[in-house]
Enzyme design. Structure first.
Site, PDB file in Angstrom:
ATOM      1  N   ASP A 279       0.858  -1.162   0.000  1.00  0.00           N
ATOM      2  CA  ASP A 279       0.000   0.000   0.000  1.00  0.00           C
ATOM      3  C   ASP A 279       0.906   1.226   0.000  1.00  0.00           C
ATOM      4  OD1 ASP A 279      -2.887   1.083   1.991  1.00  0.00           O
ATOM      5  OD2 ASP A 279      -2.153   1.624  -0.002  1.00  0.00           O
TER       6      ASP A 279
ATOM      7  N   ASP B 168      -7.944  -7.238   1.855  1.00  0.00           N
ATOM      8  CA  ASP B 168      -6.913  -7.302   2.895  1.00  0.00           C
ATOM      9  C   ASP B 168      -7.523  -6.783   4.195  1.00  0.00           C
ATOM     10  OD1 ASP B 168      -6.526  -4.254   2.230  1.00  0.00           O
ATOM     11  OD2 ASP B 168      -5.442  -4.655   4.098  1.00  0.00           O
TER      12      ASP B 168
ATOM     13  N   CYS C 237     -12.277 -28.001  11.840  1.00  0.00           N
ATOM     14  CA  CYS C 237     -11.050 -27.396  11.294  1.00  0.00           C
ATOM     15  C   CYS C 237      -9.888 -28.373  11.448  1.00  0.00           C
ATOM     16  CB  CYS C 237     -10.756 -26.098  12.056  1.00  0.00           C
ATOM     17  SG  CYS C 237      -9.254 -25.271  11.500  1.00  0.00           S
TER      18      CYS C 237
ATOM     19  N   CYS D  47      -6.627 -27.429  11.114  1.00  0.00           N
ATOM     20  CA  CYS D  47      -5.370 -26.668  11.219  1.00  0.00           C
ATOM     21  C   CYS D  47      -4.532 -27.247  12.349  1.00  0.00           C
ATOM     22  CB  CYS D  47      -5.669 -25.187  11.462  1.00  0.00           C
ATOM     23  SG  CYS D  47      -5.971 -24.735  13.167  1.00  0.00           S
TER      24      CYS D  47
ATOM     25  N   CYS E 271      -6.084 -26.774  15.850  1.00  0.00           N
ATOM     26  CA  CYS E 271      -7.271 -27.579  16.152  1.00  0.00           C
ATOM     27  C   CYS E 271      -6.943 -29.068  16.249  1.00  0.00           C
ATOM     28  CB  CYS E 271      -8.347 -27.331  15.100  1.00  0.00           C
ATOM     29  SG  CYS E 271      -8.990 -25.656  15.219  1.00  0.00           S
TER      30      CYS E 271
ATOM     31  N   HIS F 251      -4.859 -20.502  13.522  1.00  0.00           N
ATOM     32  CA  HIS F 251      -6.241 -20.931  13.287  1.00  0.00           C
ATOM     33  C   HIS F 251      -7.032 -19.886  12.507  1.00  0.00           C
ATOM     34  CE1 HIS F 251     -10.266 -22.454  13.642  1.00  0.00           C
ATOM     35  NE2 HIS F 251     -10.608 -21.240  14.055  1.00  0.00           N
TER      36      HIS F 251
HETATM   37  C1  LIG Z   1      -9.346  -0.991   7.568  1.00  0.00           C
HETATM   38  N1  LIG Z   1      -9.988  -0.121   6.640  1.00  0.00           N
HETATM   39  C2  LIG Z   1      -9.314   0.419   5.617  1.00  0.00           C
HETATM   40  N2  LIG Z   1      -9.866   1.325   4.792  1.00  0.00           N
HETATM   41  C3  LIG Z   1      -8.885   1.665   3.915  1.00  0.00           C
HETATM   42  C4  LIG Z   1      -8.881   2.611   2.881  1.00  0.00           C
HETATM   43  C5  LIG Z   1      -7.689   2.815   2.166  1.00  0.00           C
HETATM   44  C6  LIG Z   1      -7.602   3.833   1.133  1.00  0.00           C
HETATM   45  O1  LIG Z   1      -8.589   4.559   0.837  1.00  0.00           O
HETATM   46  N3  LIG Z   1      -6.408   4.033   0.520  1.00  0.00           N
HETATM   47  C7  LIG Z   1      -5.313   3.261   0.820  1.00  0.00           C
HETATM   48  N4  LIG Z   1      -4.175   3.518   0.152  1.00  0.00           N
HETATM   49  N5  LIG Z   1      -5.349   2.282   1.746  1.00  0.00           N
HETATM   50  C8  LIG Z   1      -6.522   2.061   2.452  1.00  0.00           C
HETATM   51  C9  LIG Z   1      -6.539   1.092   3.505  1.00  0.00           C
HETATM   52  C10 LIG Z   1      -5.330   0.281   3.871  1.00  0.00           C
HETATM   53  C11 LIG Z   1      -5.474  -1.131   3.337  1.00  0.00           C
HETATM   54  N6  LIG Z   1      -4.474  -2.012   3.889  1.00  0.00           N
HETATM   55  C12 LIG Z   1      -7.732   0.925   4.223  1.00  0.00           C
HETATM   56  N7  LIG Z   1      -8.022   0.145   5.305  1.00  0.00           N
HETATM   57 ZN   LIG Z   2      -8.261 -24.508  13.379  1.00  0.00          ZN
END
Ligand SMILES: CNc1nc2cc3c(=O)[nH]c(N)nc3c(CCN)c2[nH]1
Ligand SMILES: [Zn+2]
Length: 370
Positions: free
Chosen positions: A89, A264, A302, A304, A307, A333
């Site tokens: 990012d 993510d 599970c 894993c 578990c 887990h």
């Molecule tokens: C947990 N919520 C969340 N909203 C995001 C929005 C952006 C976002 O609008 N822009 C960027 N560059 N990263 C974001 C991230 C980080 C992602 N790993 C976000 N994480």
């Molecule tokens: Zn597990």
């Protein structure tokens, strides 16, 4: 980078994202490795669970140990010992959520490090220069992640900045001719018209993939769902679609249904460290006294490592003692649960059963373990 759609089920789709360091089966979840590590896990453990790509953060690695250091060591893959694809990012979000004394100008962002208070300035070009030095496979443009709530006129100004910055990122990237990929980020807050405007502007610039940013920042779920529902089908169908920072598996189901391919979130790893575990019978808080003498596995469904080898009683004991092993076993887990969930979801889409899969899992994911 090749993106090949294998099967569609409504707007949901399974695809292969082929990078020079390996293939990613989508819909895919990217465990977050902010400082170059998926917390408490070795890279081998992350890979053996089944993950194909991890996320790391330009902001953190630039501040510590520094991108030049990582470059000298041989790049991020060598540095963290992960040979598969890595997405970085750009820092836009991390500066907004971590740094202090931010000053946003059309040139870039001035901020103070959350580590030692030192003053820094990152421009769109610098954000790309850092990601090139790291050598990540997929880079993100430098964007302004608009906080929630935000006035419409602020968001209107912000998407113009994000568009200008996206153009500058692409121009700088194209001059460097590295064999990395660059994803654009669509902003626009919770305003449908601004979301469509940002989408058109970012797609017009042209990227290897497109992310929806500015969500999962405290807005009501119905706003997130509405934006994902409206924006996703308008995103280029033949390119990967990445919903940033999401998330809870209920939100993942809603997003995959509308055609999102990549996710993510720190949820599986952060929750694991806090003792909140996801199981096939709902969410469990392992510290609850009811598990003190419970000799059964965390999740009988599970297979894993955790578990197969430990009881709830021992996992609770480790948590109460704040043992390091607690973080490790819980993380193994939760990451395994997420990975298997995504595998089952891909199979359901491939077999045209996504709606059944969603109906089967929504009640489980909404439940707290009883
Ligand atoms: C947990 N919520 C969340 N909203 C995001 C929005 C952006 C976002 O609008 N822009 C960027 N560059 N990263 C974001 C991230 C980080 C992602 N790993 C976000 N994480
Ligand atoms: Zn597990």
């Amino acid at each position: 980078m090749q993106f090949k759609i294998l099967k569609k089920d409504g707007f949901a789709r399974t695809a292969l994202l082929e990078t020079k360091r390996g293939v990613i089966h989508t819909p895919a979840f990217m465990p977050v490795g902010t400082n170059g590590t998926v917390k408490a896990m070795t890279p081998e453990e992350v890979r053996d669970i089944g993950y194909e790509i991890i996320l790391s953060n330009t902001y953190h690695l630039y501040l510590r140990p520094g991108h030049e250091t990582i470059k000298e060591i041989g790049g991020i893959h060598r540095f963290i010992n992960w040979q598969g694809p890595i997405l970085t990012d750009s820092g836009g979000f991390q500066i907004y959520s971590l740094a202090s004394l931010r000053k946003i100008t059309s040139e870039g962002v001035e901020f103070r490090s959350h580590i030692d208070g030192s003053l820094h300035f990152i421009s769109p070009e610098r954000a790309i220069e850092i990601q090139i030095a790291l050598g990540s496979d997929i880079m993100m443009v430098f964007d302004e992640c608009v906080p929630y709530p935000a006035e419409k006129q602020y968001v209107e100004k912000s998407i113009k900045l994000t568009k200008d910055w996206a153009e500058r990122c692409k121009n700088y990237f194209e001059k460097q001719r590295t064999n990395q990929s660059l994803f654009g980020i669509i902003q626009g807050g919770v305003y449908d018209d601004l979301r469509e405007k940002s989408l058109e502007e970012i797609v017009k610039i042209g990227f290897d993939g497109y992310a929806i940013g500015g969500l999962s920042v405290g807005e009501p779920k119905e706003d997130m769902y509405r934006v994902v529902k409206n924006v996703t089908p308008l995103m280029p169908e033949d390119k990967p679609r990445y919903l940033m920072g999401v998330g809870d598996l209920i939100d993942v189901l809603h997003a995959v249904e509308h055609g999102i391919d990549m996710f993510d979130c720190v949820m599986p790893t952060r929750n694991a460290r806090n003792g909140t575990l996801f199981t096939s019978r709902g969410r469990i808080s392992i510290k609850r006294s009811e598990f003190k003498d419970d000799s059964t596995a965390l999740d009988p469904e599970c297979d894993c490592y955790t578990c197969r080898n430990y009881t709830k009683a021992f996992l609770r004991h480790l948590y109460m003692c704040r043992e390091i092993l607690s973080m490790r076993l819980n993380t193994i887990h939760n990451l395994y649960f997420y990975c298997k969930f995504f595998e089952k979801m891909r199979t359901a889409i491939a077999e045209g059963r996504f709606q059944d899969f969603k109906k089967e899992w929504l009640p489980v994911l909404e439940k707290n373990f009883s």
